[in-house]
Design an enzyme around this catalytic site. Structure first.
Site, short mmCIF file in Angstrom:
data_model
loop_
_atom_site.label_atom_id
_atom_site.label_comp_id
_atom_site.label_asym_id
_atom_site.label_seq_id
_atom_site.Cartn_x
_atom_site.Cartn_y
_atom_site.Cartn_z
N SER A 185 0.88 -1.18 0.00
CA SER A 185 0.00 0.00 0.00
C SER A 185 0.92 1.23 0.00
O SER A 185 2.13 1.12 0.28
CB SER A 185 -0.89 0.01 1.24
OG SER A 185 -0.09 0.22 2.39
N GLY A 207 -9.01 -5.21 4.00
CA GLY A 207 -8.94 -6.25 2.97
C GLY A 207 -8.91 -5.73 1.55
O GLY A 207 -8.83 -6.52 0.60
N ALA A 208 -8.95 -4.40 1.37
CA ALA A 208 -8.95 -3.86 0.00
C ALA A 208 -7.70 -4.29 -0.74
O ALA A 208 -7.75 -4.71 -1.90
CB ALA A 208 -9.05 -2.34 0.04
N GLY A 209 -6.56 -4.20 -0.05
CA GLY A 209 -5.30 -4.56 -0.67
C GLY A 209 -5.25 -6.06 -0.98
O GLY A 209 -4.71 -6.48 -2.02
N ASP A 210 -5.81 -6.85 -0.10
CA ASP A 210 -5.84 -8.31 -0.32
C ASP A 210 -6.70 -8.64 -1.53
O ASP A 210 -6.31 -9.42 -2.40
CB ASP A 210 -6.43 -9.03 0.90
CG ASP A 210 -5.76 -8.65 2.20
OD1 ASP A 210 -4.55 -8.35 2.17
OD2 ASP A 210 -6.45 -8.66 3.24
N1 LIG Z 1 -12.20 4.24 -1.43
C1 LIG Z 1 -11.88 3.50 -2.49
N2 LIG Z 1 -12.52 3.69 -3.67
C2 LIG Z 1 -12.22 2.94 -4.74
N3 LIG Z 1 -11.28 1.97 -4.75
C3 LIG Z 1 -10.62 1.73 -3.60
C4 LIG Z 1 -10.87 2.48 -2.42
N4 LIG Z 1 -10.06 2.04 -1.46
C5 LIG Z 1 -9.32 1.05 -2.00
N5 LIG Z 1 -9.66 0.87 -3.30
C6 LIG Z 1 -9.07 -0.13 -4.23
O1 LIG Z 1 -8.42 -1.15 -3.49
C7 LIG Z 1 -7.01 -1.14 -3.73
C8 LIG Z 1 -6.29 -1.40 -2.44
O2 LIG Z 1 -6.61 -0.38 -1.51
P1 LIG Z 1 -5.55 0.24 -0.51
O3 LIG Z 1 -4.49 0.93 -1.26
O4 LIG Z 1 -6.32 1.05 0.49
O5 LIG Z 1 -4.93 -1.08 0.12
P2 LIG Z 1 -4.48 -1.43 1.59
O6 LIG Z 1 -4.13 -0.15 2.33
O7 LIG Z 1 -3.46 -2.48 1.47
O8 LIG Z 1 -5.81 -2.03 2.17
P3 LIG Z 1 -5.96 -2.95 3.46
O9 LIG Z 1 -4.68 -2.89 4.25
O10 LIG Z 1 -7.09 -2.32 4.17
O11 LIG Z 1 -6.24 -4.30 2.92
C9 LIG Z 1 -6.72 0.23 -4.34
O12 LIG Z 1 -5.59 0.16 -5.20
C10 LIG Z 1 -8.00 0.54 -5.09
O13 LIG Z 1 -7.99 -0.08 -6.34
O1 LIG Z 2 -8.03 -9.27 7.80
C1 LIG Z 2 -7.12 -8.22 7.73
C2 LIG Z 2 -6.62 -8.05 6.33
O2 LIG Z 2 -6.09 -9.23 5.86
C3 LIG Z 2 -5.61 -6.93 6.23
O3 LIG Z 2 -5.03 -6.88 4.96
C4 LIG Z 2 -4.50 -7.10 7.21
O4 LIG Z 2 -3.74 -5.93 7.16
C5 LIG Z 2 -5.00 -7.30 8.63
O5 LIG Z 2 -3.92 -7.61 9.45
C6 LIG Z 2 -6.00 -8.42 8.71
O6 LIG Z 2 -6.50 -8.48 10.02
#
Ligand SMILES: Nc1ncnc2c1ncn2[C@@H]1O[C@H](COP(=O)(O)OP(=O)(O)OP(=O)(O)O)[C@@H](O)[C@H]1O
Ligand SMILES: O[C@H]1[C@H](O)[C@@H](O)[C@H](O)[C@@H](O)[C@H]1O
Length: 383
Positions: free
Chosen positions: A191, A241-244
């Site tokens: 991220s 979970g957005a990144g996942d």
């Molecule tokens: N508010 C949003 N609107 C649209 N797309 C989003 C939004 N938030 C996340 N995304 C999509 O999800 C992807 C991953 O989000 P983000 O960069 O927040 O990951 P992250 O911080 O690793 O998430 P997490 O740790 O909560 O799993 C982004 O690249 C984007 O495509």
């Molecule tokens: O379920 C969530 C999710 O997998 C996130 O990506 C991670 O950062 C957290 O640790 C986990 O609790």
């Protein structure tokens, strides 16, 4: 203890995707109140997407006997350990730019995944996606041995946990035991908050780097080029979970033969769908069918694109913007049932500029090979 071999769901003959990371219990806390409890762990979000796209996979995860959720892939149950638990505090980490971030505390940690827990069959795509420190350097080594291309979430590599209250802190990637393995992995996903813990300019020389940036989509870096990939609009309820899900969608796209930029669009789509629901998202079946149809259509279109040379793999194939629009319109299909519950203020994404910089790299070759070179061999024995 249940062995990995016994614990796996029966597999189709060709396992294409191997996911390694512990399931966990997520507790979402705001204003000292538990707002939601959910199945968590990158492995659960990723397999949710990969299954949704009807791609067979194999999953290695460890939990304790207290594990409380039904899952598609039976985990290894460790009688002497408890399931990993994360508490996510949503009121402690508001950024000045309004981006709502969490403060995470790992309050319980299940056992690490060891090389011997991994299956003996070869996989095309390996995903090292630990959340609580369960991916050890030797585990990643083994994944590199048994998978054609390994995708790694940096959160599996750089997290450390406060010895008193388990608060998640990040350390520099180069200070970890994983740094020397970078030239042998395919893609490192981070991220934007995590990306500052590595020198992207250095790491991109060794492997493809994908930096996700919330509502702004993501950016793909490789040795000689970089590419911004447009987001999809979403009403954010919970960023967990957005990144996942992004990584699940990205790999699902590559498995099906999409080029990196198109696969990253699929990642952005699943990331955007995930933030619209609290906890593990339930994807609407009509939406999933439409997305699968669009991916098939795109795949057929790109069969006709000139692709005789590795150089083209990172290029945005002709029709990329149209593919973005088609996936975006799939999001507009009225759902069979609504899952989202209001909780936090919504965000509206901005469209971003796109900068195609096409160049050949060894990383491109690695990805091309993993997608296009067939047979899956069996590993003849573990070291
Ligand atoms: N508010 C949003 N609107 C649209 N797309 C989003 C939004 N938030 C996340 N995304 C999509 O999800 C992807 C991953 O989000 P983000 O960069 O927040 O990951 P992250 O911080 O690793 O998430 P997490 O740790 O909560 O799993 C982004 O690249 C984007 O495509
Ligand atoms: O379920 C969530 C999710 O997998 C996130 O990506 C991670 O950062 C957290 O640790 C986990 O609790």
């Amino acid at each position: 203890m249940v062995t990995a071999a016994a614990a796996h769901k029966p597999q189709q003959q060709q396992t294409r995707v191997l996911i390694a990371g512990n399931y966990c219990h997520d507790v979402l806390i705001q204003d000292d109140t538990v707002k939601a409890e959910s199945l968590g762990g990158a492995a659960s979000f990723i397999s949710n997407v990969v299954n949704g796209m009807s791609i067979p996979c194999n999953l290695v995860s460890k939990v304790g006997e207290d594990f409380k959720y039904p899952v598609d892939y039976t985990p290894i149950v460790i009688p002497t350990s408890k399931t990993t638990v994360f508490h996510a505090y949503f009121d402690l980490g508001i950024h000045e730019n309004g981006h709502q971030d969490r403060v995470l505390k790992r309050v319980c940690a299940c056992d690490p995944i060891r090389p011997s827990d991994l299956p003996d069959v070869r996989s095309n795509f390996g995903m090292a996606v630990g959340v609580g420190g369960e991916i050890l350097p030797e585990t990643l080594e083994r994944m590199i041995e048994i998978c054609d291309a390994v995708f790694v979430d940096i959160q599996a590599l750089i997290r450390v946990f406060d010895s008193v209250d388990g608060t998640v802190k990040l350390v520099k990637l180069e200070e970890t035991g994983f740094y020397s393995m970078l030239p042998r992995i395919g893609v490192l996903k981070a991220s934007s908050e995590e990306a500052v813990f590595m020198d992207v300019e250095e790491v991109r020389k060794w492997c493809c780097v994908v930096v996700t940036n919330g509502k702004d989509g993501c950016k793909v870096y490789w040795k000689d080029g970089e590419l911004r990939i447009s987001p999809f609009s979403a009403n954010q309820e919970d960023p967990t979970g957005a990144g996942d899900s992004f990584l699940g969608g990205f790999v699902a796209g590559l498995v099906q033969g999409l080029a990196v930029p198109d696969a990253a669009l699929l990642g952005n789509l699943f990331g955007s769908l995930t933030v619209e629901q609290i906890g593990l998202p339930k994807f609407d079946s009509r939406l999933l069918q439409r997305v699968k149809d669009e991916v098939q259509r795109r795949k057929m279109q790109c069969l006709h694109c000139e692709r005789s040379d590795n150089e083209l793999y990172f290029l945005k194939p002709v029709g990329h913007e149209q593919f973005h629009a088609s996936l975006g319109s799939a999001k507009l299909i009225p759902p069979c049932s609504s899952q989202a519950r209001p909780w936090t203020p919504s965000n509206s994404p901005k469209e971003t500029e796109q900068t195609p910089i096409p160049h050949y790299t060894a990383q491109a070759k690695l990805l091309v090979n993993s997608v296009y070179e067939e047979p899956i061999q069996t590993v003849e024995g573990k070291p």
